[in-house]
Structures are given as C-alpha cells and as structure tokens.
Design an enzyme around this catalytic site. Structure first.
Site, mmCIF file in Angstrom:
data_model
loop_
_atom_site.group_PDB
_atom_site.id
_atom_site.type_symbol
_atom_site.label_atom_id
_atom_site.label_comp_id
_atom_site.label_asym_id
_atom_site.label_seq_id
_atom_site.Cartn_x
_atom_site.Cartn_y
_atom_site.Cartn_z
ATOM 1 N N LYS A 68 0.847 -1.198 0.000
ATOM 2 C CA LYS A 68 0.000 0.000 0.000
ATOM 3 C C LYS A 68 0.885 1.253 0.000
ATOM 4 C CE LYS A 68 -3.854 2.020 2.675
ATOM 5 N NZ LYS A 68 -4.688 1.866 3.897
ATOM 6 N N SER A 143 -9.539 1.933 3.074
ATOM 7 C CA SER A 143 -8.699 2.668 2.165
ATOM 8 C C SER A 143 -7.690 1.804 1.407
ATOM 9 C CB SER A 143 -7.955 3.763 2.925
ATOM 10 O OG SER A 143 -7.108 3.188 3.904
ATOM 11 N N SER A 167 -9.486 -0.368 7.364
ATOM 12 C CA SER A 167 -8.985 -0.271 5.994
ATOM 13 C C SER A 167 -8.297 -1.504 5.411
ATOM 14 C CB SER A 167 -8.034 0.912 5.874
ATOM 15 O OG SER A 167 -8.789 2.082 5.744
#
Ligand code: GLN
Length: 464
Positions: A68, A143, A167
């Site tokens: 990420k 996210s 997330s």
C-alpha cells in the site's frame, strides 16, 4: 490460482519457475489493470525475475508482494494517494517491508488508496479510483482498495495494507479476499505514514488465511523504532497452524446483526452460525451495547490525531510547494492545493475538537468512550473466545453512491469498535449477496492471533 504459500512450495520443489508465476501475474495486470487501477507504481516483470536470483535461499524465494502506498519503500515513490506527496521518495524503508525483503520477498509495486488512508472506497485517491474486480462499476472498499483489488484480480499474490478503523478488513470483504488487522503494536508502524497513531496498524491482504498467517509471522515482532511496538517474544503464527473451531465459544453480538442488514445478509450470518456449530463450536448471542458510540468516538480521535500528524506537510519538507509571497501564504497555498476535500474535512474536524475550551468536551470524552468500549470487549471475552459477525454492512457499493461523508463512514460500523480497542480481527470471504462478496469478520482478544487464524481457516474451508 495458487496462493503465496503454494507458489513458494511449487517453486521450492522445482515444479514451476518464478518466471511462470510472474507471467501469470503480469498477464492479469495487462488484461485488467487498465480498468482496475490497483497500482500507483509497478516493478517491471523482468526486474523482479532478475532480482529473485539473489533470493534463492530465502523463505519467499523472491516472490513479489504489493505494498500500500502509505508504507515507505526505497524503490518507489510513497505518495499516500495525495497530490501533496506525488513525488515523495522515502530515504528509509518501513520495518514490515524490510522484514519481507529479509525473508526473500520483493516489492512488486505500490497500491492505490484513499488519500492518507482516509476513506472506505479508494475514491478519495488523488490519482483516480480503483475499481472492484467483481464489478468495475463498484468500489473495492478502502482505504487499502488497491491492495485488495490487486489480490482479487490475480494481479498480486499478496499485499500489505494498513488498518486504522477498518482499511484492511473492509476492502478485503468487498473484494472477496482475506484481510488481517493484527493486535495494535504487534507489527511495527515504523515507515507507515501516520494517520491516527494510536489506531494505525499494518496487516496482510491475501488469497487465503494461511497466507495471512505466513505474512504475519514474517512482519510481526518488536521494533525499537516504534515506541508503541510490543515487547512480546516473537511468535510463529504459521508453522503448525491448523484449521480449528472445535471447542471454541463464539459470540455473535446482537448489534452486529441488526434487521437493517437485510434478509440475505442475515441468512449468511445464520449459515456461519450453523457451520461453526457443525465444526464443534458453541455459538452464543451476546450484546455490545456501546457499539453505537464507536463511530462518533473514532471520528473525533482519528481526526484529532490526523490534524496533528498532517501538520508536518508544510510545503517546505517532503512535498508540493506552491511559491507565494510570505511563509504563511506559501504554507496555506501548498496545503490548500495539496490536500483533497476528505483530508481537509478531517483536519478541520480534528483541529476544532482539539481547540482550547473544547478539548475535554470532545477529545477527552471520546477517549473515555474508547476506554469503555475496550472494557466492554474485555468482559465479552470472559464469556466467549472469539466474536464474529459481518465485516461491513453491505457488499461493494457503486462508485459515487456514497456522496455524503456520513453514509461512507457507516461502512466501517463493524470494524471501528475493535480498532478502538486495539484488538486483532480478520475478514474472510463469507459468501455472496447478489453475486458480490460479503465478508465474515472474526475478532479476538489482544494477541489471540493464533486462535483467530485457526478459526478463520476452519471457516474458510467450510465456506469455500
Ligand atoms: N474508513 C475509515 C476512515 O476513513 C478507516 C480508514 C482506515 O482504516 N485507514 O477513517
């Protein structure tokens, strides 16, 4: 498609070559990435192949992992999905990434996210949204939407995400893959760009529970560079892990199965109870009445911490700089142009909540609610070993569907309470609703990862 572990085993036995695995991944990337947009930067296939040759004796044998883009890596920019950090290159690497490398992993690329990890749909990325591999009209969740979509689309074998309030788990649920949020402090936050420091965690997003356990074993452990890192003797979450639900008491909180979820979701929850009982677990209805206060407490605490953490983006260090007459004007303009609307909303809310005269009324009160929520979980765990329920109230929603912030915030209703309490939790595929994946979440007491993973594995086998 093989999971990370099967890929490693097949490589080790000489049944397949790494190039074959890379070919498979990059074929999927070529075919699907133009629509999905899971990656913000991506390694060349050939480069991964060449570098793997140096890793032939390490556990992961050079296999690539997607990271990420709020987790610092040396070989790509770390943008946090923000215009403000569009060209930022970290001079150091996150501990979790360094540990993956030391175990023979490679960074495949950096995945898309809501700006600074604030959001539940990946629509708040400054670089365009990621789309759900099950239906490109729908969001992948967020996210960590890029990480979840990459794994679900067969573009990555496994990925790292971050979970502050959900997330890792919520996008895993919406994309039909596995996502683990570890106990707060178990995995070092060093090199994870701070959103809300008292809540931030790094966790794996994988195809299988076994892979989540494998990655956790690699990235967990004390790190002196993170002051909240637990000094807990390193554990192996993986070697002799077996699926196990037998003998466990599983609690289903009434608040996690309200009528409003709809018939299909409630039918799936019933099915999970039946499966658990068939596998020798005892299912008990419990109640967590403070659940409804978790969301307001979280949005005060997380926003307050974010407003402090994001103060460092001043147009001088790291970032986009808009030249203007005077320092104050330069800072104001850089932040005005650099941050997107959701980030600004959080900074405004957090700054207000922390302002003189309001501190105790908002932040102080939210912290007291947080303590009560943690205590409520603690008493629940005197009666049950694990808690289960849905990860998110709905399957993947359409892009643009949740335009008002509150309706977006509600998709983390079931992931936020355990985050506030610092507990480990995992989302696994729990079935489908109208052809879209619906996640089953398991929550455990602090440091119960082994029990949690064994139970998740048993559910995974039974529900496959
Ligand atoms: N969706 C939640 C938020 O917007 C959680 C985000 C996260 O875990 N990073 O704050």
């Amino acid at each position: 498609m093989r999971d990370l572990w099967e890929s490693r085993e097949a490589l080790a036995r000489g049944e397949i070559a790494l190039d074959y695995i890379l070919d498979e991944l990059y074929k999927n990337i070529e075919k699907r990435e133009p629509v999905i947009h899971a990656f913000l930067s991506l390694a060349e296939k050939e480069e991964l192949g060449t570098k793997a040759k140096e890793k032939q004796n390490a556990l992961l044998l050079g296999l690539p992992i997607a990271i990420k883009d709020n987790i610092c890596t040396l070989d790509f920019p770390t943008t946090c999905g923000s215009r403000l950090l569009a060209n930022y290159r970290s001079p150091f690497e996150a501990t979790a990434v360094a540990r993956l490398r030391a175990a023979g992993g490679q960074v495949q690329g950096k995945t898309n996210l809501d700006e600074f990890a604030m959001g539940s749909s990946t629509e708040h990325s400054a670089f365009g949204p990621t789309r759900n591999p099950w239906d490109p009209e729908r969001v992948p969740g967020g996210s960590s939407g890029g990480s979840a979509a990459a794994v679900a689309a067969g573009e990555a074998l496994a990925a790292l995400g971050s979970d502050t309030g959900g997330s890792v788990r919520q996008p895993a649920a919406l994309c039909g893959v596995v996502g683990l949020r570890p106990t707060y402090g178990l995995v070092s936050r060093f090199g994870l760009v701070a959103f809300a420091s008292s809540l931030d965690t790094i966790g794996p997003i994988t195809r299988t529970v076994r892979d989540a356990a494998l990655i956790l074993s690699i990235i967990a452990g004390h790190d002196p560079r993170d002051s909240t890192s637990l000094t807990f003797p390193p554990q192996d979450y993986w070697t002799d892990l077996r699926p196990k639900l037998a003998g466990l008491r599983l609690g289903l909180p009434r608040e996690y199965a309200p009528k409003e979820l709809g018939e299909e979701a409630l039918a799936l929850i019933d099915r999970w109870s039946t499966v658990a009982e068939e596998l020798g677990a005892q299912v008990l209805e419990i109640s967590l009445p403070l659940t409804e206060y978790a969301l307001p407490a979280y949005y005060l605490i997380a926003s307050a911490e974010a407003s402090a953490n994001l103060a460092r983006y001043d147009g001088v260090r790291y970032t986009l700089r808009i030249l203007a007459p005077g320092v104050a004007e330069m800072i104001a303009q850089s932040r005005t142009l650099g941050f997107g609307p959701e980030v600004k909303r959080r900074i405004a809310l957090g700054t207000f909540a922390l302002s003189a005269g309001y501190y105790d009324q908002y932040y102080g009160k939210a912290q007291r609610v947080r303590t009560l929520i943690a205590q409520e979980f603690q008493s629940a765990f005197e009666k049950v070993d694990l808690i289960f329920g849905p990860t998110s109230p709905t399957p993947a929603f359409r892009l643009g569907e949740k335009a008002d912030p509150l309706s977006m915030y509600l998709s983390d209703l079931f992931t936020i309470p355990s985050a506030l309490a610092g507990l480990p939790a995992i989302s696994i595929p729990g079935g489908t609703i109208e052809g879209l994946p619906f996640g089953l979440q398991l929550i455990g007491p602090r440091l119960s990862e082994r029990t949690l993973l064994a139970a998740a594995w048993a559910f995974e086998e039974a529900l496959r």
